[in-house]
Design a protein around this motif. Structure first.
Motif, PDB file in Angstrom:
ATOM      1  N   ARG A 154      -6.099  39.923  13.765  1.00  0.00           N
ATOM      2  CA  ARG A 154      -4.403  41.106  13.669  1.00  0.00           C
ATOM      3  C   ARG A 154      -3.654  39.544  12.201  1.00  0.00           C
ATOM      4  N   ALA A 155      -3.930  38.513  12.532  1.00  0.00           N
ATOM      5  CA  ALA A 155      -3.527  37.214  12.053  1.00  0.00           C
ATOM      6  C   ALA A 155      -3.884  38.225  10.083  1.00  0.00           C
ATOM      7  N   TRP A 156      -5.623  37.982  10.494  1.00  0.00           N
ATOM      8  CA  TRP A 156      -6.051  38.847   8.654  1.00  0.00           C
ATOM      9  C   TRP A 156      -5.208  40.018   8.504  1.00  0.00           C
ATOM     10  N   ASP A 157      -5.218  40.989   9.406  1.00  0.00           N
ATOM     11  CA  ASP A 157      -4.785  42.203   8.979  1.00  0.00           C
ATOM     12  C   ASP A 157      -4.080  42.123   8.480  1.00  0.00           C
ATOM     13  N   TRP A 158      -2.353  41.543   9.623  1.00  0.00           N
ATOM     14  CA  TRP A 158      -1.058  41.101   9.101  1.00  0.00           C
ATOM     15  C   TRP A 158      -0.846  40.945   7.092  1.00  0.00           C
ATOM     16  N   LYS A 159      -1.608  39.410   6.815  1.00  0.00           N
ATOM     17  CA  LYS A 159      -1.928  39.183   5.997  1.00  0.00           C
ATOM     18  C   LYS A 159      -2.769  39.979   4.561  1.00  0.00           C
ATOM     19  N   LYS A 160      -2.782  40.823   5.076  1.00  0.00           N
ATOM     20  CA  LYS A 160      -3.490  42.105   4.744  1.00  0.00           C
ATOM     21  C   LYS A 160      -2.553  42.876   3.980  1.00  0.00           C
ATOM     22  N   GLN A 161      -1.422  42.815   4.521  1.00  0.00           N
ATOM     23  CA  GLN A 161      -0.288  44.574   4.457  1.00  0.00           C
ATOM     24  C   GLN A 161       0.424  43.343   4.100  1.00  0.00           C
ATOM     25  N   TYR A 162       1.069  42.093   4.680  1.00  0.00           N
ATOM     26  CA  TYR A 162       2.798  41.887   3.743  1.00  0.00           C
ATOM     27  C   TYR A 162       2.069  40.736   3.019  1.00  0.00           C
ATOM     28  N   GLY A 163       0.833  39.862   2.800  1.00  0.00           N
ATOM     29  CA  GLY A 163       0.581  38.528   2.213  1.00  0.00           C
ATOM     30  C   GLY A 163       0.868  38.840   0.415  1.00  0.00           C
ATOM     31  N   GLY A 164       0.546  39.875   0.112  1.00  0.00           N
ATOM     32  CA  GLY A 164       0.572  39.839  -1.257  1.00  0.00           C
ATOM     33  C   GLY A 164       2.365  41.233  -1.974  1.00  0.00           C
ATOM     34  N   ARG A 165       2.601  40.671  -0.353  1.00  0.00           N
ATOM     35  CA  ARG A 165       4.328  41.498  -1.488  1.00  0.00           C
ATOM     36  C   ARG A 165       5.452  40.463  -2.209  1.00  0.00           C
ATOM     37  N   ILE A 166       5.121  39.311  -1.796  1.00  0.00           N
ATOM     38  CA  ILE A 166       5.757  38.441  -2.710  1.00  0.00           C
ATOM     39  C   ILE A 166       4.785  38.084  -4.079  1.00  0.00           C
ATOM     40  N   ILE A 167       3.959  37.886  -4.604  1.00  0.00           N
ATOM     41  CA  ILE A 167       3.374  37.902  -5.276  1.00  0.00           C
ATOM     42  C   ILE A 167       3.883  39.552  -6.577  1.00  0.00           C
ATOM     43  N   GLU A 168       4.021  40.462  -6.124  1.00  0.00           N
ATOM     44  CA  GLU A 168       4.169  41.576  -6.849  1.00  0.00           C
ATOM     45  C   GLU A 168       6.057  41.328  -7.035  1.00  0.00           C
ATOM     46  N   GLN A 169       6.588  40.530  -6.179  1.00  0.00           N
ATOM     47  CA  GLN A 169       7.518  40.659  -6.498  1.00  0.00           C
ATOM     48  C   GLN A 169       7.994  39.141  -7.395  1.00  0.00           C
ATOM     49  N   LEU A 170       6.737  38.248  -7.873  1.00  0.00           N
ATOM     50  CA  LEU A 170       6.987  37.355  -8.777  1.00  0.00           C
ATOM     51  C   LEU A 170       6.580  38.149 -10.428  1.00  0.00           C
ATOM     52  N   LYS A 171       5.803  39.151  -9.504  1.00  0.00           N
ATOM     53  CA  LYS A 171       5.393  39.731 -10.873  1.00  0.00           C
ATOM     54  C   LYS A 171       6.752  40.481 -11.997  1.00  0.00           C
ATOM     55  N   LYS A 172       7.419  40.586 -11.108  1.00  0.00           N
ATOM     56  CA  LYS A 172       8.769  42.300 -11.139  1.00  0.00           C
ATOM     57  C   LYS A 172       9.675  40.567 -12.356  1.00  0.00           C
ATOM     58  N   MET A 173       9.471  39.500 -12.087  1.00  0.00           N
ATOM     59  CA  MET A 173      10.254  37.906 -12.652  1.00  0.00           C
ATOM     60  C   MET A 173       9.750  38.207 -13.901  1.00  0.00           C
ATOM     61  N   GLY A 174       8.616  38.719 -13.701  1.00  0.00           N
ATOM     62  CA  GLY A 174       7.801  38.060 -15.679  1.00  0.00           C
ATOM     63  C   GLY A 174       7.055  37.165 -15.472  1.00  0.00           C
ATOM     64  N   SER A 175       6.931  36.723 -14.578  1.00  0.00           N
ATOM     65  CA  SER A 175       5.548  35.286 -15.155  1.00  0.00           C
ATOM     66  C   SER A 175       3.989  35.207 -14.590  1.00  0.00           C
ATOM     67  N   SER A 176       4.640  34.852 -15.703  1.00  0.00           N
ATOM     68  CA  SER A 176       2.864  34.608 -16.681  1.00  0.00           C
ATOM     69  C   SER A 176       1.797  34.286 -16.248  1.00  0.00           C
ATOM     70  N   CYS A 177       1.702  34.073 -14.826  1.00  0.00           N
ATOM     71  CA  CYS A 177       0.800  33.246 -14.092  1.00  0.00           C
ATOM     72  C   CYS A 177      -0.788  34.077 -14.432  1.00  0.00           C
ATOM     73  N   ASP A 178      -1.593  33.448 -14.400  1.00  0.00           N
ATOM     74  CA  ASP A 178      -3.247  33.838 -14.464  1.00  0.00           C
ATOM     75  C   ASP A 178      -4.138  33.986 -13.185  1.00  0.00           C
ATOM     76  N   TRP A 179      -3.656  35.567 -13.245  1.00  0.00           N
ATOM     77  CA  TRP A 179      -3.706  35.804 -11.569  1.00  0.00           C
ATOM     78  C   TRP A 179      -5.157  36.105 -11.495  1.00  0.00           C
ATOM     79  N   SER A 180      -6.523  36.200 -12.333  1.00  0.00           N
ATOM     80  CA  SER A 180      -7.643  36.164 -11.944  1.00  0.00           C
ATOM     81  C   SER A 180      -7.709  34.965 -11.123  1.00  0.00           C
ATOM     82  N   ARG A 181      -6.906  33.659 -11.670  1.00  0.00           N
ATOM     83  CA  ARG A 181      -6.917  32.321 -10.275  1.00  0.00           C
ATOM     84  C   ARG A 181      -6.576  32.593  -9.519  1.00  0.00           C
ATOM     85  N   GLU A 182      -5.970  33.006  -8.419  1.00  0.00           N
ATOM     86  CA  GLU A 182      -5.201  32.941  -7.815  1.00  0.00           C
ATOM     87  C   GLU A 182      -5.803  32.808  -6.316  1.00  0.00           C
TER      88      GLU A 182
END
Length: 874
Positions: free
Chosen positions: A116-144
């Motif tokens: 359940r925990a891993w399923d929860w992570k898949k569902q919600y864990g990437g939410r803040i990453i997508e929000q950081l992208k909206k800020m223009g964050s120039s992270c190397d997402w291939s190395r996330e």
């Protein structure tokens, strides 16, 4: 490719598109280049439970400014992104969701709960990453990375085993901080202290065999059930004869000894201290020294244990009330003293923590802390601002062993295994663990607990780059350079990364710790749900764009200091973006050149040399301050240059030349476009989207602004004398505009301008500027000017005369002044009448009477001034 910008600045039309283009072109992904110096940052990993808040927005804006700046400066830059599994917070979220289904962890069992925990992570864990992208964050997402991913998990197991083999990790019974709500131990760094109103309850403990009692005081009377001694100071003459005797524990009836220990202070209270070794850190140490038994009286959820039937099952506060009533009824309660004291609370849920003796895993901190202290003292690592190293030293020099085990299922399971047959303990870094005991061949069972989240976060700067393997990323990008973080996690995280890096990699993890403050509301209050003053950065982005949010967060930012966020700030940011957009649109609409090429110095006009000099001064200021991490000061310099110098002055100064065309017009176009292009580069780290969108429309541009070269101070483009002459002219124009505004003269009313100056050449060649920008009908350089009625304006380099008749319509002005005179005379008559009224003067408060007298004097002064002005008009 040259293009025309839309009339209206609308960030929603290009921000997402541009970010997609940057990602598609892999502009955030560096290729290791040994000919370049590296610059790397690891993101403070946000929790997978989190949504973007203003703290994240500030933290990541600062990081992105630095990484974009260094990228354009020619460094091989890497910004490693990732998220934290956040054991306590995530497990609490999942348990809460299960509770709504009528399920508990125990109903599912560990394996199904983790599914359940891993399923929860898949569902919600990437939410803040997508929000950081909206800020223009120039992270190397291939190395996330993720703190529970395979590589980070391997690093955790490796570190645990190394420390265990070195004797720096051990398992033992110690007093720990227990959160009854989260039902887990937490480390000292995870305890927040808040002042609470409480009491000292003074309790009498009867001496065995009669003959009196001793009196103790406590703030937690429910722990009385677990008392196993009363301590007195061995040098206390009042009690020396009692050492070795016994008292009867009230309500329980248990005989407990009076022991000698220096924990009891001669000058504090009665000198007698109740000792509860299982529920107080100081008492625990007394218990060890005096070989006292440990009596645990509370369950994991802070209820009284079954060993005390009358109170069994009661919550600690309910039990406190019942125990106090029984103490009072039994004659044991001597006194109640009001008290304000600091109480430890769980940093996650705010519940008051309970010190409890428990079998836990610990890191022995003293040998690890010493090298970490030295790394900051000798300057290998510096805090910006420097004052925060005091927080660090205080924590590291007084640190206690770190309790690293947590009674949770979500997280890194402790890699310790216990033999079911012989009890042997074995620690393994192997992913599959150990199933067979190496001592007796019996079955081995893994420890049920998980590790403190901060244990894996402490390895973040090097585990994310491949450690314990000697990867190319680790060899090139490690140690990292700047850690950007808030002052609130120096103890939680910064200190642990430093000692971990030194121990496992023999290198510092980063050379600079840039500390920022909190984002507060306009009134300076901390943002919180209870105050309802939180600001959602995503709503700001939706309404104003990411650039405006970034600009507002960087404006006024100073290392280590809290900042206030207000509607005015975000509106100022939007206005600035509009100003830049409109200026760029005007410039680009008037460009006929196909490429930008700065003219030779002999083709530059005075205004061109002035703007180029001003731009170089701006470059110097911006780079100097960015290198010092004074991000707010750097942005202020760019803002002032764009708004005041380029937009308000140079564009206006250059219009006649651009309109005239020919060779002069082409030179002016090139300077306009050159300064715009280079200024966009200066601004890009702060406002990446608008600068990219405008940059792509300039002539001769065929690549992204973010991989172009950041402007460097160029001495050959500094024209000191020409710029100084131009500044004199502009000072004169400013002074004329101010005086005209003071006199209420409309811009359309032209006036002759006569100038006395020793800088005749500079002023004579600038007459067109006076005509365009100071409403001059003509300009004449004179040796002297004798009209006493003329308006005279004095600057550092000139005396300016403007005939009054050119500035003022005498008849209209005389009429206006006459109307003003009538009004003031009426006010004087009213005030004099009021002050002549005996009833007003005798009954009104003295302050009111004095105020009326002061008004009368001001009206009289104004009357004389108006009369003088009328007389001057003739």
């Amino acid at each position: 490719m040259k293009k025309e910008l839309p009339k209206t600045y609308s960030p929603s039309e290009f921000e997402e598109r541009l970010y997609g283009e940057w990602c598609d072109k892999k502009l955030f992904t560096p290729e290791i280049d040994h000919s370049k110096q590296h610059y790397s940052i690891v993101i403070p990993p946000p929790n997978i439970t989190g949504q973007l808040h203003m703290g994240h927005a500030l933290d990541n804006t600062l990081q992105d400014i630095l990484i974009r700046y260094k990228r354009m400066k020619g460094f091989c830059t890497l910004w490693v992104p990732g998220t934290d599994h956040a054991s306590i917070a995530t497990e609490a979220k999942i348990v809460e969701a299960m509770r709504n289904e009528g399920l508990t962890k125990e109903d599912l069992g560990r394996d199904q709960f983790l599914v359940r925990a891993w399923d929860w992570k898949k569902q919600y864990g990437g939410r803040i990453i997508e929000q950081l992208k909206k800020m223009g964050s120039s992270c190397d997402w291939s190395r996330e990375r993720f703190t529970l991913d395979e590589g980070c998990s391997r690093a955790v197991r490796e570190v645990f085993k190394r420390l265990y083999d070195m004797g720096l990790i051990y398992r033992g019974e110690r007093i720990i901080n227990w959160c009854p709500h989260c039902k887990t131990s937490i480390s000292n760094a995870e305890v927040d202290y808040e002042e609470q109103q409480g009491h000292f309850w003074h309790i009498r403990y009867p001496l065995v065999g009669g003959g009196g009692y001793v009196e103790v005081a406590t703030t937690r009377p429910e722990t009385l059930l677990g008392d196993t001694a009363v301590a007195v100071n061995p040098n206390d003459e009042r009690y020396k004869h009692m050492i070795g005797q016994y008292v009867v524990l009230p309500l329980v009836g248990r005989r407990i000894p009076i022991v000698a220990d220096e924990h009891a202070q001669l000058d504090k209270g009665t000198g007698c201290v109740k000792i509860t070794p299982a529920h107080d850190p100081n008492d625990f140490e007394v218990g060890r020294r005096c070989h006292l038994p440990m009596e645990v009286v509370l369950t994991d959820d802070a209820k009284i244990t079954d060993n005390y039937p009358k109170y069994a099952g009661m919550d600690r506060y309910e039990a406190r009330k019942a125990i106090l009533e029984d103490l009072k009824a039994g004659g044991y309660l001597a006194e109640i003293e009001d008290l304000n004291h600091e109480v430890g609370t769980c940093y996650r849920c705010g519940t008051t923590i309970e010190p409890m003796v428990s079998l836990q895993w610990f890191v022995r901190m003293e040998p690890l802390a010493k090298p970490a202290v030295e790394a900051v003292r000798d300057g290998r690592i510096k805090f910006v601002p420097e004052r925060f190293d005091k927080n660090y030293f205080h924590w590291m020099e007084n640190t206690q062993d770190w309790c690293i085990s947590r009674q949770l299922w979500w997280g890194h399971r402790i890699p310790a295994f216990y033999c079911d047959e012989c009890g042997h303990t074995e620690v393994s870094s192997d992913e599959n663990g150990i199933s067979v005991c190496p001592k007796c061949g019996g079955h081995m069972t893994q420890d049920e607990d998980t590790l403190d989240t901060w244990f894996s976060s402490a390895l973040w700067p090097f585990s994310t780059l491949g450690w314990p393997d000697e990867t190319e990323d680790l060899k090139y990008f490690y140690p990292t350079n700047t850690l950007v973080t808030g002052y609130d996690i120096i103890t939680f995280w910064v200190s642990r990364m430093i000692f971990s890096a030194l121990e496992y990699t023999d290198q510092i993890p980063f050379d600079t710790v840039l500390i920022h403050g909190l984002v507060r509301d306009a009134q300076g209050r901390k943002m919180s749900k209870s105050l309802g003053n939180g600001i959602d950065p995503l709503e700001i982005i939706e309404k104003y764009g990411a650039d405006a949010l970034r600009f507002a967060l960087a404006t006024g930012n100073s290392p280590g200091n809290d900042m206030r966020f207000s509607d005015e700030k975000i509106e100022a940011a939007r206005n600035f973006a509009n100003k830049l957009w409109n200026a760029a649109r005007f410039v680009m609409m008037n460009l006929t050149i196909d490429e930008i090429k700065l003219p030779e110095a002999d083709r530059l006009a005075a205004e061109d040399k002035w703007i180029l000099t001003k731009f170089e001064e701006c470059v110097q200021s911006v780079t100097y301050n960015l290198d010092k991490y004074e991000i707010g000061v750097a942005l202020s310099a760019i803002y002032d240059f764009i708004w005041d110098i380029y937009c308000d002055w140079y564009i206006e100064l250059s219009k006649p030349s651009v309109a005239a065309g020919g060779e002069r017009g082409e030179a002016a176009q090139n300077v306009l476009a050159y300064v715009l292009r280079e200024t966009l580069k200066l601004l890009h780290p702060f406002m990446p989207f608008i600068t990219e969108e405008i940059f792509q429309g300039l002539p001769g541009v065929d690549e992204s602004i973010m991989i172009d070269k950041y402007p460097e101070y160029t001495d050959s483009l500094v024209f000191t004398d020409a710029a100084a002459d131009m500044e004199k002219v502009l000072d004169a124009i400013r002074a004329i505009r101010v005086r005209r505004a003071e006199m209420g003269v409309v811009p359309s009313r032209k006036a002759k301008v006569f100038i006395e100056t020793k800088y005749a050449d500079a002023f004579a060649s600038s007459s067109a500027f006076f005509e365009k920008l100071a409403s001059a009908s003509s300009v004449e350089i004179v040796d002297s000017y004798d009209d006493d009625t003329a308006v005279r304006i004095i600057t550092d380099s000139a005396t300016i005369h403007i005939p009054l008749a050119d500035m003022v319509d005498f008849e209209a002005e005389r009429k206006r002044l006459q109307g003003e005179l009538t009004t003031v005379e009426g006010e004087i008559k009213r005030a004099e009448g009021k002050l002549a009224n005996e009833g007003f003067v005798s009954r009104a408060p003295a302050a009111v009477v004095d105020a009326e007298k002061a008004k009368l004097e001001k009206y009289k002064e104004k009357l004389e001034s108006i009369k003088a002005a009328i007389a001057k008009l003739g």
